[in-house]
Design a protein around this motif. Structure first.
Motif, PDB file in Angstrom:
ATOM      1  N   ALA A   1      -1.654   4.880  13.975  1.00  0.00           N
ATOM      2  CA  ALA A   1      -0.834   5.706  12.968  1.00  0.00           C
ATOM      3  C   ALA A   1       0.863   5.863  13.468  1.00  0.00           C
ATOM      4  CB  ALA A   1      -1.528   6.988  12.456  1.00  0.00           C
ATOM      5  N   ALA A   2       0.771   6.346  14.764  1.00  0.00           N
ATOM      6  CA  ALA A   2       2.049   6.672  15.230  1.00  0.00           C
ATOM      7  C   ALA A   2       3.012   5.384  15.247  1.00  0.00           C
ATOM      8  CB  ALA A   2       1.929   7.018  16.564  1.00  0.00           C
ATOM      9  N   ALA A   3       2.539   4.166  15.076  1.00  0.00           N
ATOM     10  CA  ALA A   3       3.251   2.996  15.162  1.00  0.00           C
ATOM     11  C   ALA A   3       3.916   2.535  13.587  1.00  0.00           C
ATOM     12  CB  ALA A   3       2.687   1.912  15.447  1.00  0.00           C
ATOM     13  N   LEU A   4       3.471   3.381  12.627  1.00  0.00           N
ATOM     14  CA  LEU A   4       3.814   3.014  11.237  1.00  0.00           C
ATOM     15  C   LEU A   4       4.379   4.334  10.578  1.00  0.00           C
ATOM     16  CD1 LEU A   4       0.456   1.557  10.161  1.00  0.00           C
ATOM     17  CD2 LEU A   4       2.459   0.406  10.921  1.00  0.00           C
ATOM     18  N   THR A   5       5.151   3.902   9.621  1.00  0.00           N
ATOM     19  CA  THR A   5       5.806   5.145   8.694  1.00  0.00           C
ATOM     20  C   THR A   5       4.666   5.684   7.868  1.00  0.00           C
ATOM     21  OG1 THR A   5       6.655   3.395   7.139  1.00  0.00           O
ATOM     22  CG2 THR A   5       8.057   4.373   8.878  1.00  0.00           C
ATOM     23  N   ASP A   6       5.105   6.800   7.335  1.00  0.00           N
ATOM     24  CA  ASP A   6       4.149   7.644   6.592  1.00  0.00           C
ATOM     25  C   ASP A   6       3.801   7.108   5.285  1.00  0.00           C
ATOM     26  OD1 ASP A   6       3.664   9.425   8.587  1.00  0.00           O
ATOM     27  OD2 ASP A   6       5.400  10.911   7.668  1.00  0.00           O
ATOM     28  N   ASP A   7       4.798   6.177   4.711  1.00  0.00           N
ATOM     29  CA  ASP A   7       4.378   5.464   3.533  1.00  0.00           C
ATOM     30  C   ASP A   7       3.386   4.224   3.186  1.00  0.00           C
ATOM     31  OD1 ASP A   7       6.592   4.333   5.001  1.00  0.00           O
ATOM     32  OD2 ASP A   7       7.460   3.360   3.304  1.00  0.00           O
ATOM     33  N   TYR A   8       2.949   4.070   4.490  1.00  0.00           N
ATOM     34  CA  TYR A   8       1.880   3.068   4.609  1.00  0.00           C
ATOM     35  C   TYR A   8       0.678   3.458   3.993  1.00  0.00           C
ATOM     36  CZ  TYR A   8       3.942  -0.674   7.585  1.00  0.00           C
ATOM     37  OH  TYR A   8       4.786  -1.702   8.033  1.00  0.00           O
ATOM     38  N   LYS A   9      -0.152   2.473   3.230  1.00  0.00           N
ATOM     39  CA  LYS A   9      -1.393   2.754   2.618  1.00  0.00           C
ATOM     40  C   LYS A   9      -2.468   1.994   3.844  1.00  0.00           C
ATOM     41  CE  LYS A   9       0.082   3.497  -2.118  1.00  0.00           C
ATOM     42  NZ  LYS A   9       0.069   2.803  -3.461  1.00  0.00           N
ATOM     43  N   SER A  10      -3.532   2.331   4.006  1.00  0.00           N
ATOM     44  CA  SER A  10      -4.550   1.889   4.720  1.00  0.00           C
ATOM     45  C   SER A  10      -6.044   1.850   3.932  1.00  0.00           C
ATOM     46  CB  SER A  10      -4.747   2.698   6.181  1.00  0.00           C
ATOM     47  OG  SER A  10      -5.808   2.295   6.922  1.00  0.00           O
ATOM     48  N   TYR A  11      -6.418   0.685   3.973  1.00  0.00           N
ATOM     49  CA  TYR A  11      -7.559   0.713   2.982  1.00  0.00           C
ATOM     50  C   TYR A  11      -8.371  -0.464   3.358  1.00  0.00           C
ATOM     51  CZ  TYR A  11      -4.889  -2.421  -0.054  1.00  0.00           C
ATOM     52  OH  TYR A  11      -4.175  -3.405  -0.434  1.00  0.00           O
ATOM     53  N   PHE A  12      -9.882  -0.397   2.965  1.00  0.00           N
ATOM     54  CA  PHE A  12     -10.663  -1.457   3.036  1.00  0.00           C
ATOM     55  C   PHE A  12     -11.011  -2.116   1.745  1.00  0.00           C
ATOM     56  CE2 PHE A  12     -12.599   1.051   6.617  1.00  0.00           C
ATOM     57  CZ  PHE A  12     -12.116   0.413   7.602  1.00  0.00           C
ATOM     58  N   VAL A  13     -11.098  -3.481   1.679  1.00  0.00           N
ATOM     59  CA  VAL A  13     -11.531  -4.461   0.506  1.00  0.00           C
ATOM     60  C   VAL A  13     -13.019  -5.098   1.078  1.00  0.00           C
ATOM     61  CG1 VAL A  13     -11.245  -6.712  -0.787  1.00  0.00           C
ATOM     62  CG2 VAL A  13      -9.395  -4.791  -0.126  1.00  0.00           C
ATOM     63  N   GLU A  14     -14.216  -4.645   0.321  1.00  0.00           N
ATOM     64  CA  GLU A  14     -15.189  -5.414   0.680  1.00  0.00           C
ATOM     65  C   GLU A  14     -15.405  -6.621  -0.137  1.00  0.00           C
ATOM     66  OE1 GLU A  14     -19.797  -3.694   1.420  1.00  0.00           O
ATOM     67  OE2 GLU A  14     -18.773  -3.062  -0.111  1.00  0.00           O
ATOM     68  N   VAL A  15     -15.336  -7.713   0.735  1.00  0.00           N
ATOM     69  CA  VAL A  15     -15.205  -9.188   0.170  1.00  0.00           C
ATOM     70  C   VAL A  15     -16.690  -9.621   0.083  1.00  0.00           C
ATOM     71  CG1 VAL A  15     -13.064  -9.731   1.069  1.00  0.00           C
ATOM     72  CG2 VAL A  15     -15.068 -10.028   2.373  1.00  0.00           C
ATOM     73  N   GLU A  16     -17.634  -9.292   0.817  1.00  0.00           N
ATOM     74  CA  GLU A  16     -18.917  -9.441   0.666  1.00  0.00           C
ATOM     75  C   GLU A  16     -19.976  -8.069   1.152  1.00  0.00           C
ATOM     76  OE1 GLU A  16     -19.960 -12.930   2.968  1.00  0.00           O
ATOM     77  OE2 GLU A  16     -18.631 -14.366   1.635  1.00  0.00           O
TER      78      GLU A  16
END
Length: 355
Positions: free
Chosen positions: A55-70
């Motif tokens: 998180a320290a390497a990114l700005t606060d406006d980033y979204k972090s999420y998972f996509v379940e592909v299978e």
């Protein structure tokens, strides 16, 4: 004394055999767990809170999420910005954070920057080594882009992000509107070939495991493939190594090196032929940004020029992971390709209808 020596030898043989068995195990699946939901332009997804060092390497406006592909297979996605979709695909052994500096150089009110991480790397699901095939990676990433919800993209790819990302485009041909390619390849081998001495060596069973998972490590070599080794300090390497090592399944880097086709009969060659044929049909704005100090793929520029003869070309002093060394040049290439898309769409809209 002879009996003691024989017993000692037996112990060493058993211990050595056990160690080899451990190194060459296929590995098990490790599925990450998120928390809460994240809303994007494409819908609602399982959220994932990044550890502090990431998180320290990114700005606060980033979204972090998972996509379940299978079932049980999740791709971790970083996303920032709103506007024209840009799909940025990393390769081996990095993750979506490789594009953080490029993203910082792009206007977040004009571009929706989508940075998925390949299965086996970063915070995505880890799978057994035997499941790392080019076909699987293309299918997983195609499913991810389908769910993320984009109708058109500028595609940006480097290393394995080249074939994987372009494989996605080949399976969803209406998506691709522009290309930025960096130190990668879209051709299938027509005869036996060697990408590098390192790839040849690790392709040997047991030897590869010893080099990358036993006495050696791929992470300690990242700086050596850069134009400026100082562009890969420990805190940057940690962004790529810790999510893999901490997961308990670090099989992906070696498996992905072995996934590189060394001849027409290699398991990846069918997909590479599909990708090469698709690229030959393309008529989209393109840019090539190349690291000429890459000891592995600098040699691939001529081939890429032949596939994209109208592309703008920027030769840099960077090495393999250009995103850490020349992010401004990559961002500028994306902006330029987008401008050419706008021009092309304007020309198409103003063209006289053919009767």
């Amino acid at each position: 004394m002879k009996r003691i020596l024989l017993n000692l030898l037996l112990v060493l043989i058993v211990a050595g055999s056990a160690y080899v068995f451990y190194l060459t195990r296929d590995g098990s699946s490790v599925t990450p767990e998120g928390s809460g939901t994240v809303s994007t332009a494409g819908g609602e997804f399982e959220g994932f809170t990044l550890p502090d060092y990431a998180a320290a390497a990114l700005t606060d406006d980033y979204k972090s999420y998972f996509v379940e592909v299978e079932p049980g297979v999740k791709i971790h996605v970083l996303e920032v910005g709103e506007g024209y979709p840009v799909y940025l695909q990393h390769g081996n052994p990095t993750n979506g954070m490789l594009y953080r500096k490029v993203a910082a150089g792009l206007p977040h009110d004009q571009f929706r920057l989508i940075m998925p991480t390949m299965v086996g790397l970063g915070f995505s699901t880890k799978v057994p080594a035997s499941e790392h095939t080019l076909e699987n990676h293309i299918r997983w990433m195609t499913n991810a882009l389908d769910q993320i919800g984009v109708a058109q993209v500028i595609y940006v790819g480097q290393d394995w992000g080249g074939p994987v990302g372009m494989g996605v485009m080949a399976r969803s041909p209406d998506l691709l509107q522009g290309v930025v390619a960096m130190n990668t390849g879209f051709t299938a081998p027509k005869e036996e070939r060697s990408l590098s001495a390192a790839h040849d060596t690790v392709s040997t069973p047991i030897v590869g495991e010893l080099m990358l998972e036993g006495i050696g490590s791929i992470w300690s070599n990242l700086a050596s493939v850069q134009g400026d080794p100082a562009s890969m300090p420990k805190d940057v390497i940690d962004l790529y190594s810790l999510p893999v090592e901490d997961s308990g399944n670090a099989k992906a880097p070696l498996a992905l090196m072995r996934m590189v086709p060394n001849g027409p009969d290699h398991p990846s060659s069918d997909q590479m032929r599909e990708i090469e044929a698709y690229v030959a049909t393309l008529d989209v704005p393109a840019a090539l940004v190349w690291g000429m100090n890459d000891p592995i793929l600098a040699q691939g520029l001529d081939s890429m020029r032949a596939q994209f003869p109208e592309a703008s070309v920027i030769e840099t002093e960077a090495g393999h992971f250009l995103q850490e060394e020349v992010p401004a040049e990559i961002a500028a290439a994306i902006i330029a390709v987008h401008a050419r898309i706008d021009t092309k769409e304007g020309n198409d809209a103003g063209a006289e209808p053919v009767e």
